[in-house]
Each structure stands twice: as structure tokens, then as C-alpha cells.
Design a protein around this motif. Sequence first.
Motif, short mmCIF file in Angstrom:
data_model
loop_
_atom_site.label_atom_id
_atom_site.label_comp_id
_atom_site.label_asym_id
_atom_site.label_seq_id
_atom_site.Cartn_x
_atom_site.Cartn_y
_atom_site.Cartn_z
N GLN A 156 -24.37 -14.95 -35.90
CA GLN A 156 -24.18 -16.07 -35.37
C GLN A 156 -25.97 -16.43 -35.36
OE1 GLN A 156 -23.08 -16.22 -31.38
NE2 GLN A 156 -20.11 -16.29 -32.55
N ASN A 158 -28.29 -19.15 -33.33
CA ASN A 158 -28.33 -19.94 -32.54
C ASN A 158 -28.85 -21.34 -32.42
OD1 ASN A 158 -29.12 -21.29 -29.29
ND2 ASN A 158 -27.08 -20.63 -29.15
N SER A 179 -21.80 -12.78 -42.24
CA SER A 179 -21.35 -14.04 -41.83
C SER A 179 -21.29 -15.24 -42.64
CB SER A 179 -22.06 -14.55 -40.07
OG SER A 179 -23.00 -15.25 -39.83
N GLU A 354 -15.67 -25.18 -36.23
CA GLU A 354 -17.23 -24.12 -36.03
C GLU A 354 -17.07 -23.22 -35.42
OE1 GLU A 354 -19.67 -26.46 -32.98
OE2 GLU A 354 -21.46 -25.50 -33.05
N GLU A 355 -16.07 -21.94 -34.27
CA GLU A 355 -15.61 -21.74 -33.20
C GLU A 355 -15.25 -20.55 -34.84
OE1 GLU A 355 -15.60 -19.59 -30.57
OE2 GLU A 355 -14.11 -18.60 -30.76
N ASN A 358 -18.55 -19.24 -37.08
CA ASN A 358 -18.98 -18.19 -36.16
C ASN A 358 -18.63 -16.84 -35.58
OD1 ASN A 358 -21.02 -19.65 -34.60
ND2 ASN A 358 -20.10 -20.93 -33.81
N ASN A 359 -16.48 -17.09 -36.59
CA ASN A 359 -16.23 -15.34 -35.59
C ASN A 359 -15.77 -15.56 -36.92
OD1 ASN A 359 -17.29 -15.28 -33.13
ND2 ASN A 359 -16.73 -17.03 -33.01
#
Length: 461
Positions: A156, A158, A179, A354-355, A358-359
Motif C-alpha cells: 500500500q 499512503n 499490488s 478501495e479496501e 489495498n488487500n
Amino acid sequence: MQKIFDEVTSLDKRCYEEFFLTEDILMEHASNSIALYINQNLFDKKSILIVCGSGNNGADGIALARLLSSKFEVNLYLANEPKSYMAQQQFKRVKALNIKIIDEIFEADIIVDCLFGTGLNKPLDEKFINLINTLNSYNSFKIACDIPSGINSLGQVNTIAFESDITITMGALKTSLFSDVSKDYVGEIIVVNLGVQRDIYEIEANKFLLDESDMKLPFRNKKNSHKGSYGHLNVVAGCKKGAGIIAAKAAFGFGTGLVSVVCHENLDLPYHIMQTHFISENCSAIAIGMGLGKYETDEIRKILNKPIPKIIDADLFHDKLICEVLDQEIVLTPHPKEFISLLKLCEIADVSIEELQNNRFLYVEKFCKKYPNVVVVLKGANVIIAQNEKQYVNSFGSAVLSKGGSGDVLSGLIGSLLAQGYKPLESAITASLAHTLGAKNYKKNNYSLIPSDLVEEIRKL
Ligand SMILES: NC(=O)C1=CN([C@@H]2O[C@H](COP(=O)(O)OP(=O)(O)OC[C@H]3O[C@@H](n4cnc5c(N)ncnc54)[C@H](O)[C@@H]3O)[C@@H](O)[C@H]2O)[C@@H](O)CC1
Ligand SMILES: [K+]
């Protein structure tokens, strides 16, 4: 394919405990590998700016300054005081050698980013955001040591991260480099040894980076064959018929013996593609979901329940019906928005895009744990292909493919291989690689690809 690891601290520890290497040996290999890359590839450049943080990533950079100091104009910038034991050791060594330490950064020919590696554990403050921003604005050749600073262990970003041309990563590939977000920062990725060969350093893994050689194209070895030897794909077309037709064309060009589009309305199809109103008797695979729009649930349920290999895409990820077939060995090809809908329908998670983004690895893992027979192809900048506990990353994709119709081509390719007798996972891997490598070979502007161009490139692989 190459192994990918969520963390490498335990692999470093194994080097110390089982192979009796020291931290100093590992670090010397790390910094020497960057020096070697620069000596071999960038020998025509003059000035190097090495920007260091306080931990061992910074220590790699300080050691690099020592290794390159007589050959290049080396400028060492310490953003923070050396803090870790190894950073202090390396600092002592450069001081003894009178290596130049500068107070202000400037646009050198080469920048090596050694601010943070695997130890980044909190958001960057303003000082580091400004520093990385300035480094990114320079026109230098940019090298990231281990991982571009600003990317955390989950991949990720930030606020900002170092935008490198290449990332020289230590010991083994890390998940964080793959990612979707990381793709804009990592550049080319090179793995270097830390004192033992990579196959010794590495242990068992569940994640793998796909190479070109993992693509097993459907070359025909039998001389005594006929069209029936290469399967019959049925592509179910819905309201948006174009999607099904694109998939059918892609499938035909990828080797399926017969391709039919299943549709109640009469379609204007190329002569080599057939039309049928119902699933064909000799159908060996079904592609369904793309462009389906509104449909008769019972009819679709009947098709889904046929014991024939299937690739399912698009609209079906928004229908609870999908949950009835997840015990089958099928391939699903959702994009992120479709995948969050699927996760919700399956009561695995109710998350935002988005979640998920990010994962990505985490949510694919959760899904595959619940449905171990299913092969998931989660589309994105780095496609994740997964079944059961194994995940495979295809990083060959590019913005060329960010177009309507690209996904339909992929569905057609997967359906094509399923029809020809490939297993679901093999179909997904080879089709995904062909899809991205075909796009990579496309030579016109990167905004101009249309599905037929893509099919054409794939036919030439
Ligand atoms: N065996 C090893 O441990 C090896 C480590 N190597 C290098 O060491 C790196 C890992 O070193 P470390 O674990 O010391 O970690 P890093 O050097 O990546 O960063 C840790 C340091 O940065 C500080 N920090 C973390 N996040 C921050 C933030 N947002 N703002 C300001 N400061 C922050 C921490 O307080 C700590 O001082 C690897 O990425 C690799 O480059 C290599 O030399 C190979 C061998
Ligand atoms: K770094």
C-alpha cells in the motif's frame, strides 16, 4: 515461475541460524549487487545521489557509497542519523574513507533510494513526503533499493512513494511489489542473491510470479486430427451481444475446433462462428456472463448446472445464482467491482473497492479458502489467478488493455482452452498470459487497441 514471499525476515534469519552467515555478509551482497548493476549498466553516468534512512535500507545505501566511491562522483545524503547497528557500522566505514556526505540533494545522473525498505511501519511525515516528491521530480535514472520507499509491506502507498526505473530487491520477490498500486512505482524488478543462491535462500511458497514460459499455447501435435479433436465452445450471448461475439472470435482464433454463440435472436456472425438456440450436444465448454444483461433465471440456472467446464464473467457476479455453482471446477474472471459484489453475495466480506484494491491477495485468499474448486482470475494491473491456497501473479498487463472488450477477449481465450481440454487453472494461466503478452506486442499507440487487434496479436504468439 518465481516464488513470491509476504515477508523475508524469516528467510534472512534462516541464513544466520542455519547457514552461519552474518548480517554484514548479507548486506555486503545486497549493496554489491546494486554496485554491480550500476557498473555494468550505467557506467557512462557520472554522478550518483544515494539517499539514506536510519535503518538497514539506509545501511545498504551507505555501503553502496563505499563500493562506488572511486569510480563515480558519489554523493551520500543521510535523511536521518544512522540508527540501526549496521547503519552505524557502515557510517563508521565511510567516515574513515572520507566519502562525501552532502547536506542538500540535487539532480544527479543516478539516484539510489535507500530511505525505507521492509521496515516502513508508519505513514511518511511531511519531511519525507517532500523529499520523495523532489526525488521523483528529477530526471535521473532511479534505482530503488529493495522496495521503493513509501510502499509498505502490504503493497500500500499512503501518500507517495519513490518512482523507480528499476527495483533491485534483496534475496527474493516480495508480495508488496505486486499490488496494483505498486505497479506505478517499482519499474523493472531484479532479484539479487544475499550470499547463498536464491533457490537455497527461498523456502516453500504459495504465491508465484508467472513468467512467459508458463504460457502453454495450444500447439497441435497430432497429425491425424479433425475439428472435433479441439472441442466445441458455446458462448452464451445476452442483451449486449457484442461481448459474446468478441469472446467467440477470440476463442476461435485460439484454437477451439468449433465455436457457437448461444442466442435466441438471430445474430450477424462471421461465417466460421455458428449460432445455436440451446447448448450444443457436443459442447465441451461454456462461456457465460459477458453482456448477459437481463435474462431468464431458470434458463441460465439450467446452463450453469450442466456438468461442462465453464468460464463465468461479468453480470453473473451480481446474481445470487452464482453461489449455487461454486462447488464446481469453474473459472471466474471478475474485475474489482464485480469481485466485491461476489464477496458480498458469498457472505465473505462487504468491502469497498478501495479496501479490496489495498488487500487484493487477502480477499482472493479468503474466497479461495471457502471455494477451493473455483479458479479466480481477479483482473487488475497485476492479475491474480488463484485456486485453493495457491496464487499466481501475471504482471505483464499494461494500460493498453484498459478498454471495453478486453475482458471479453480474455473470457473467450479461457473458454477456448477449457473446450480444448485444459484444466481450469492451466486455462486461466495460459489465457491470461496470452492476453497480456499479445497486448505487449501491439505496436501502435497505447490508447488505440481494439479487441480485433488484440485477437490478431494473440494469434501471432
Ligand atoms: N538481514 C537483513 O536484515 C538485511 C537487510 N537488508 C536491508 O534492510 C532493510 C530492512 O531494514 P530495517 O528493518 O532496518 O528497516 P528500514 O531500513 O526499511 O526502515 C526502518 C527504519 O526506518 C524508520 N521508519 C520506519 N517507517 C518510518 C517512517 N514512516 N518515517 C520515518 N521513519 C520511519 C524506523 O524507525 C527504522 O529506523 C531491507 O529492506 C533491506 O534493504 C539488506 O541489507 C539485506 C540483509
Ligand atoms: K528503498
